[in-house]
Design a protein around this motif. Structure first.
Motif, short mmCIF file in Angstrom:
data_model
loop_
_atom_site.label_atom_id
_atom_site.label_comp_id
_atom_site.label_asym_id
_atom_site.label_seq_id
_atom_site.Cartn_x
_atom_site.Cartn_y
_atom_site.Cartn_z
N ALA A 188 -11.58 -0.26 14.77
CA ALA A 188 -10.15 0.01 14.71
C ALA A 188 -9.72 0.04 13.25
O ALA A 188 -9.94 -0.92 12.51
CB ALA A 188 -9.37 -1.06 15.46
N VAL A 189 -9.11 1.15 12.83
CA VAL A 189 -8.77 1.36 11.42
C VAL A 189 -7.30 1.76 11.29
O VAL A 189 -6.80 2.60 12.05
CB VAL A 189 -9.68 2.44 10.80
CG1 VAL A 189 -9.21 2.81 9.40
CG2 VAL A 189 -11.12 1.94 10.75
N ASP A 190 -6.64 1.14 10.32
CA ASP A 190 -5.27 1.49 9.97
C ASP A 190 -5.33 2.43 8.76
O ASP A 190 -5.69 2.02 7.66
CB ASP A 190 -4.49 0.22 9.60
CG ASP A 190 -3.02 0.50 9.27
OD1 ASP A 190 -2.66 1.65 9.03
OD2 ASP A 190 -2.24 -0.48 9.25
N ALA A 206 -7.61 3.46 -3.74
CA ALA A 206 -7.33 4.90 -3.79
C ALA A 206 -8.45 5.73 -3.17
O ALA A 206 -8.23 6.88 -2.77
CB ALA A 206 -7.10 5.34 -5.24
N GLU A 207 -9.66 5.16 -3.08
CA GLU A 207 -10.79 5.88 -2.52
C GLU A 207 -10.89 5.75 -1.00
O GLU A 207 -11.64 6.48 -0.35
CB GLU A 207 -12.10 5.36 -3.13
CG GLU A 207 -12.21 5.55 -4.64
CD GLU A 207 -13.49 4.94 -5.18
OE1 GLU A 207 -14.31 4.44 -4.36
OE2 GLU A 207 -13.67 4.96 -6.40
N ALA A 208 -10.15 4.80 -0.43
CA ALA A 208 -10.35 4.43 0.97
C ALA A 208 -9.62 5.35 1.94
O ALA A 208 -8.53 5.85 1.65
CB ALA A 208 -9.89 3.00 1.19
N TYR A 209 -10.23 5.52 3.11
CA TYR A 209 -9.57 6.22 4.21
C TYR A 209 -8.53 5.31 4.86
O TYR A 209 -7.46 5.76 5.29
CB TYR A 209 -10.62 6.64 5.24
CG TYR A 209 -10.05 7.09 6.57
CD1 TYR A 209 -9.48 8.36 6.69
CD2 TYR A 209 -10.06 6.26 7.68
CE1 TYR A 209 -8.95 8.79 7.91
CE2 TYR A 209 -9.53 6.68 8.90
CZ TYR A 209 -8.97 7.93 9.01
OH TYR A 209 -8.44 8.34 10.21
N GLY A 210 -8.86 4.02 4.95
CA GLY A 210 -7.96 3.07 5.59
C GLY A 210 -8.57 1.68 5.59
O GLY A 210 -9.57 1.41 4.91
N GLU A 211 -7.96 0.80 6.38
CA GLU A 211 -8.40 -0.60 6.45
C GLU A 211 -8.92 -0.92 7.84
O GLU A 211 -8.25 -0.64 8.85
CB GLU A 211 -7.22 -1.53 6.13
CG GLU A 211 -7.58 -3.01 6.25
CD GLU A 211 -6.40 -3.93 6.01
OE1 GLU A 211 -6.60 -5.17 6.08
OE2 GLU A 211 -5.29 -3.43 5.75
N TYR A 212 -10.09 -1.51 7.90
CA TYR A 212 -10.60 -2.06 9.16
C TYR A 212 -9.77 -3.28 9.51
O TYR A 212 -9.62 -4.19 8.68
CB TYR A 212 -12.08 -2.42 8.99
CG TYR A 212 -12.62 -3.26 10.13
CD1 TYR A 212 -12.67 -2.73 11.43
CD2 TYR A 212 -13.06 -4.55 9.93
CE1 TYR A 212 -13.15 -3.49 12.48
CE2 TYR A 212 -13.55 -5.32 10.97
CZ TYR A 212 -13.59 -4.79 12.24
OH TYR A 212 -14.06 -5.55 13.28
N ILE A 213 -9.23 -3.34 10.72
CA ILE A 213 -8.25 -4.39 11.02
C ILE A 213 -8.83 -5.59 11.76
O ILE A 213 -8.09 -6.47 12.20
CB ILE A 213 -7.04 -3.82 11.78
CG1 ILE A 213 -7.36 -3.62 13.27
CG2 ILE A 213 -6.55 -2.54 11.17
CD1 ILE A 213 -6.12 -3.59 14.12
#
Length: 244
Positions: free
Chosen positions: A133-135, A165-172
């Motif tokens: 699950a990614v935000d 800045a490189e990330a697609y999102g955060e693993y929650i």
């Protein structure tokens, strides 16, 4: 498939609450704890057999076990992490390897999020044996567990040590683990904590990627949630938990 909650950590940044309680038992809405929200969510999506990995202040979870079971209609199995105050959570998840062999929807015991997260994971197409699950809406900073994906949408990197800045999102902190992945995940987790006991279970996911495993991500959309690490996070949790 089981529900699974990682709740072995000490949560030292939340003292004095965690002087006698694990982080998962810190209240966020009256007497409602982070653990209450985790169990309520899992029960709502039909996962009534739930494994909780305990360690620090485990007795407090034991004392509330019967009450949780009655309140949420679940059956709880407590798995003990004997190194919870020494090692990080790659070992903690490995301790539950015999259980996630049945398939599990894993949630971190310090995350306050709505049941829509569990529903998103369970409704996603079966494209990989591990689904994160990614935000990808939230603005990121240094502390978050960040992910990048390749052109096909598969996990490339998962680490806190990444330029936001490189990330697609955060693993929650929520993962669907299908039974087919269990043996490979257990082996990767073992390799991870043997390399460095302070590594995270997410480093075990990275180990799998480097071995050629395909891991996909499911975007949770615009959702109010928080990982409760410190008192500022706890204050935020208390503003959003009342709306669930």
């Amino acid at each position: 498939m089981l529900g699974m909650v990682l709740a072995a950590g000490a949560g030292r940044r939340l003292r004095p609450y965690t002087d006698t309680l694990p982080k998962a038992l810190v209240p966020v809405d009256g007497e409602t704890t982070i653990m209450d929200i985790s169990l309520r969510n899992l029960a709502e999506v039909g996962l009534r057999d739930v494994v909780i990995v305990v360690g620090y202040a485990a007795q407090a979870v034991h004392e509330r076990k019967a009450g949780f079971e009655e309140k949420y209609g679940v059956r709880l199995t407590l798995v003990h992490n004997d190194k919870a105050e020494e090692w990080n959570n790659a070992y903690s998840l490995w301790c539950a390897r015999e259980h996630f062999a049945q398939g599990a929807l894993l949630v971190n015991g310090d995350t306050v999020h709505p049941v829509s997260v569990e529903k998103t994971l369970l409704a996603a197409p079966e494209t990989s044996d591990i689904l994160l699950a990614v935000d990808n809406v939230k603005k990121l900073a240094d502390e978050e567990m960040k992910v990048t994906l390749d052109e096909g949408g598969s996990l490339r990197r998962i680490t806190k040590l990444m330029d936001p800045a490189e990330a697609y999102g955060e693993y929650i902190g929520a993962t669907l683990i299908r039974p087919a992945a269990a043996a490979r995940l257990a082996d990767a987790l073992k390799a991870t904590f043997e390399r460095d006991p302070q590594l995270y279970y997410e480093d075990g996911y990275q180990e799998l990627v480097e071995r050629g495993e395909t891991i996909h991500a499911a975007s949770i959309g615009e959702v109010d949630w928080v990982e409760v690490d410190n008192h500022e996070d706890l204050a935020k949790a208390r503003t959003i938990a009342v709306r669930y």
